[in-house]
Design an enzyme around this catalytic site. Structure first.
Site, PDB file in Angstrom:
ATOM      1  N   ARG A 112      -2.391  55.550  -6.611  1.00  6.97           N
ATOM      2  CA  ARG A 112      -2.763  54.545  -7.603  1.00  6.97           C
ATOM      3  C   ARG A 112      -3.115  55.215  -8.940  1.00  6.97           C
ATOM      4  NH1 ARG A 112      -6.287  49.751  -6.342  1.00  6.97           N
ATOM      5  NH2 ARG A 112      -4.579  48.717  -7.451  1.00  6.97           N
TER       6      ARG A 112
ATOM      7  N   ARG B 195       4.838  53.924  -6.113  1.00  7.69           N
ATOM      8  CA  ARG B 195       5.039  52.489  -6.306  1.00  7.69           C
ATOM      9  C   ARG B 195       5.111  52.075  -7.778  1.00  7.69           C
ATOM     10  NH1 ARG B 195       0.206  50.729  -2.505  1.00  7.69           N
ATOM     11  NH2 ARG B 195      -0.670  52.500  -3.627  1.00  7.69           N
TER      12      ARG B 195
ATOM     13  N   CYS C  23      10.983  46.310  -4.142  1.00  6.04           N
ATOM     14  CA  CYS C  23       9.739  46.145  -4.894  1.00  6.04           C
ATOM     15  C   CYS C  23       9.511  44.672  -5.152  1.00  6.04           C
ATOM     16  CB  CYS C  23       9.802  46.908  -6.220  1.00  6.04           C
ATOM     17  SG  CYS C  23       8.341  46.669  -7.263  1.00  6.04           S
TER      18      CYS C  23
ATOM     19  N   CYS D 205       2.403  47.650 -11.107  1.00  3.36           N
ATOM     20  CA  CYS D 205       2.468  47.616  -9.643  1.00  3.36           C
ATOM     21  C   CYS D 205       1.242  46.872  -9.142  1.00  3.36           C
ATOM     22  CB  CYS D 205       2.490  49.042  -9.101  1.00  3.36           C
ATOM     23  SG  CYS D 205       2.172  49.169  -7.326  1.00  3.36           S
TER      24      CYS D 205
ATOM     25  N   TYR E 298       1.814  63.298  10.448  1.00  4.51           N
ATOM     26  CA  TYR E 298       3.191  63.480  10.918  1.00  4.51           C
ATOM     27  C   TYR E 298       3.254  64.695  11.847  1.00  4.51           C
ATOM     28  CZ  TYR E 298       4.651  59.913   7.605  1.00  4.51           C
ATOM     29  OH  TYR E 298       4.812  58.711   6.939  1.00  4.51           O
TER      30      TYR E 298
ATOM     31  N   ALA F 284       7.375  32.539 -11.069  1.00  6.13           N
ATOM     32  CA  ALA F 284       8.808  32.249 -10.921  1.00  6.13           C
ATOM     33  C   ALA F 284       9.397  31.783 -12.241  1.00  6.13           C
ATOM     34  CB  ALA F 284       9.029  31.206  -9.826  1.00  6.13           C
TER      35      ALA F 284
ATOM     36  N   GLU G  81       4.986  24.128 -19.560  1.00  3.08           N
ATOM     37  CA  GLU G  81       3.857  24.404 -18.677  1.00  3.08           C
ATOM     38  C   GLU G  81       2.779  23.346 -18.891  1.00  3.08           C
ATOM     39  OE1 GLU G  81       0.877  25.378 -16.349  1.00  3.08           O
ATOM     40  OE2 GLU G  81       2.867  26.283 -16.123  1.00  3.08           O
TER      41      GLU G  81
ATOM     42  N   CYS H 296       7.783  47.373  -0.761  1.00  3.10           N
ATOM     43  CA  CYS H 296       8.028  48.784  -0.414  1.00  3.10           C
ATOM     44  C   CYS H 296       7.642  49.054   1.039  1.00  3.10           C
ATOM     45  CB  CYS H 296       7.316  49.714  -1.393  1.00  3.10           C
ATOM     46  SG  CYS H 296       5.563  49.348  -1.675  1.00  3.10           S
TER      47      CYS H 296
END
Length: 664
Positions: free
Chosen positions: A318, A341, A383, A364, A181, A414, A433, A371
């Site tokens: 992480r 995260r 997220c 995560c 930066y 889902a 299922e 993100c």
């Protein structure tokens, strides 16, 4: 939890005591500002949720002190200098709520992006830099800052910190002598070609950062904590070219010896803590590590700096594995474990760890879809696995007025998310299922070691649905008759997708990616992967690391062309890992047919035979929606979600399910 007791000890930054060793790494606050640069309700709720979840220190995402030298298109982010009275008023609501949980909060203040400004945030304003250097993303040359502009930004830092203190912030973090930066561009000789007092020697290149901390201490007092986000190594090979883990290269940015010297100087100038990472925008996969990077990748660099300075060290990267975090503290690599995260995925991570409820921590995936990918494309932070992130109030689950019996067809991500949300609201979901396990396409996707968190998400759903006492009927093929006989109030079709197939003649050695990943087919030692999208590239990488000879055949002119929007950190690292691992890539090419030796390929109009033991298809998926089509005119309340509705990714499967289930 006694095992992790060390992580819950109080720790100090200057005279400020934190209740534990956990910090929320800067994430946001794009989309969390109002029209006058204050925090909007979403921002207040977002950060407060992480404090309520037990995090000892909240560090906001970037807020800009200056909007004149480098215009940021207000109100992309909150700004403590734009309308100070309004900023203080809105921030006070947030800081007081956060303090109610005995958590502390720092406002992250930035001097600007300089040459790395993301184009979607740049608008029509010309990029600036220490010198007339190349922009990271655009084919533009940046404008050199004048000394008067530098001094103006320094003054703005003082003003911004003063307003932050009045607003109840417990300190500030300076953004940043890290990641390339603006302040970092001044600090790195590769970017800084000035001949005045802000260029040349290391002390001169750090002058901007020194004046910032001195100005803040002058305005806010010596006891007001000022932390610094700091990268002791850049991993820059050249302009827009970063190095991969393990790669031998000549560092063009800041290397460790200068990184150590700079850290000592920065602490001597008055910085009260260093928040350590490595990388740069030219090697973005270090600064925003995707799943292809190891967990805890910054720990060795944090330890190097910890050994040469006497201020607290924060370490992110992480760090969601609690055993890894504990070892980093116990081995003296850092004082504070910083997570970004993982706290988006589960804002209650810290409280769950403290109480020993580790299995309920939502993992995560390091996918960066919700993100960094959405920040990059839409200036919004969300997220993939937690649809309530940054919309905690709007997405809050409301108990159902009437409990409904809901039949869910499909136990993929889902279907699992729909069942979870429905159960939390008081409905009675039942999952049907057809296989013997939950997880759907995640079971194959999670096979490569770098995709371990996909399987962790499956395990989390298994645990969570068991805790919620959700009924699951395995090995059951659902027919229209079964649905009608069931008598459910609502039916949710989450039947997912199946791999696309095509005939190559002799198909005896043609397999799908899922078949190979799950061990249902032997790929042999020489493999042609058809399709250079995300599935194909990740499959090829996994096979190559198993010492297979791999060739990717892609019909388009580049890899990952149809996937998106992928975060640049993920896509650029994967693109570079392909040749780095010896994988041959044939673009603008298509397979014609199998041969006795392997496969015949049309490569830019010329036929080429490639020796192969197997041809693995990774050419996308088709929605499986036959059941929905058979029932859509028969049932009053029926919903189609996830890949069955539209083939996408984990994020949209989860978000679809949450939206539908939250509103039944």
């Amino acid at each position: 939890m006694q095992k992790y007791k060390r992580l819950f000890e109080p720790v100090k930054i200057g005279s400020l005591e934190l209740k534990n060793r956990f910090a929320m790494a800067p994430m946001g606050p794009l989309g969390l500002a109002d029209a006058e640069g204050g925090f909007n309700q979403r921002g207040i709720d977002y950060y407060t949720a992480r404090a309520r979840g037990g995090t000892g220190l909240i560090i906001t995402g970037v807020t800009f002190v200056d909007n004149e030298v480098e215009e940021h298109g207000m109100p992309n982010c909150p700004c403590s200098t734009h309308n100070p009275v309004h900023f203080i008023r809105t921030s006070r609501e947030m800081t007081e709520r956060i303090h109610a949980y005995n958590s502390k909060i720092f406002l992250q203040l930035s001097g600007g992006f300089g040459r790395v400004t993301i184009p979607t945030n740049l608008g029509e304003y010309p990029p600036v830099a220490p010198s007339p250097i190349q922009h990271r993303w655009l084919d533009k040359t940046c404008r050199e800052l004048t000394k008067e502009e530098i001094r103006s930004i320094v003054k703005k830092f003082g003003e911004g910190a003063f307003h932050a203190k009045r607003a109840g912030f417990d300190g500030v973090q300076i953004h940043a002598v890290h990641e390339g930066y603006l302040l970092d561009q001044f600090a790195i000789s590769f970017f800084n070609q000035r001949t005045d007092e802000y260029g040349g020697s290391l002390e001169n290149r750090l002058r901007f950062a020194r004046e910032v901390v001195e100005e803040i201490k002058e305005r806010c007092g010596k006891d007001f904590p000022v932390a610094l986000r700091y990268s002791p190594k850049s991993f820059i090979k050249d302009w827009r070219e970063g190095a991969l883990p393990g790669e031998v290269f000549e560092e063009k940015g800041r290397d460790i010896p200068e990184g150590i010297e700079a850290a000592k100087l920065l602490v001597a100038y008055g910085y009260d803590a260093l928040d350590i990472d490595v990388g740069s925008y030219d090697a973005w996969w270090w600064s925003h590590p995707p799943m292809y990077q190891e967990k805890g990748l910054y720990i060795p660099y944090a330890k190097i700096i910890k050994e040469v300075v006497d201020v607290p060290i924060l370490c992110a990267g992480r760090m969601d594995n609690p055993d890894l975090a504990l070892s980093a503290v116990e081995e003296g690599a850092c004082d504070i474990v910083s997570m970004g995260r993982p706290l988006l995925a589960d804002p209650d991570y810290v409280n769950k760890l403290r109480s020993g409820n580790i299995a309920s921590i939502r993992p995560c995936l390091s996918c960066q879809e919700g993100c960094m990918g959405r920040i990059q494309e839409y200036s919004a932070i969300n997220c993939a696995v937690n649809p309530a992130t940054s919309r905690e109030r709007e997405a809050a689950l409301i108990p159902a007025l009437k409990s409904k019996k809901v039949l869910i067809v499909g136990g993929g991500v889902a279907g699992c998310e729909a069942a979870r949300v429905l159960a939390l609201r008081g409905h009675k979901p039942v999952i049907y299922e057809k296989s013997g396990r939950l997880g759907g396409n995640l079971l194959a996707a999670g096979v490569p070691d770098f995709k371990e968190d996909d399987l962790a998400l499956v395990a989390w759903y298994e645990h969570t649905l068991k805790e919620l006492d959700v009924e699951i009927k395995f090995n059951t093929e659902v027919t229209p008759a079964l649905v009608k006989e069931n008598g459910a109030d609502t039916v949710i079709i989450a039947t997912g997708s199946k791999p696309k197939l095509f005939n190559l003649g002799d198909n005896s050695k043609v397999f799908t990616a899922a078949e190979v990943l799950l061990g249902n087919a032997d790929a042999g030692s020489e493999v042609v992967v058809v399709g250079g999208g995300l599935v194909g590239c990740e499959l090829a990488l996994w096979l190559a690391r198993k010492n297979k000879k791999v060739t990717i055949v892609e019909i388009l002119d580049r890899l990952l062309a149809l996937n998106g929007p992928l975060c640049h950190a993920n896509s650029e690292m994967l693109e570079r890992l392909i040749p780095y691992n010896g994988i041959e890539v044939l673009t603008s090419s298509k397979v014609i047919k199998t041969t006795e030796k392997g496969v015949l390929v049309d490569v830019n109009g010329k036929e080429r035979e490639i020796k192969a033991d197997s041809i693995v298809l990774a050419v996308g998926y088709n929605s499986v929606n036959d059941l929905y089509e058979a029932l859509k005119y028969e049932l009053a309340d029926i919903h189609l979600i996830g890949d069955a509705r539209n083939v996408a990714n984990i994020m949209y499967a989860v978000w679809d399910a949450y939206e539908v289930a939250a509103n039944l």
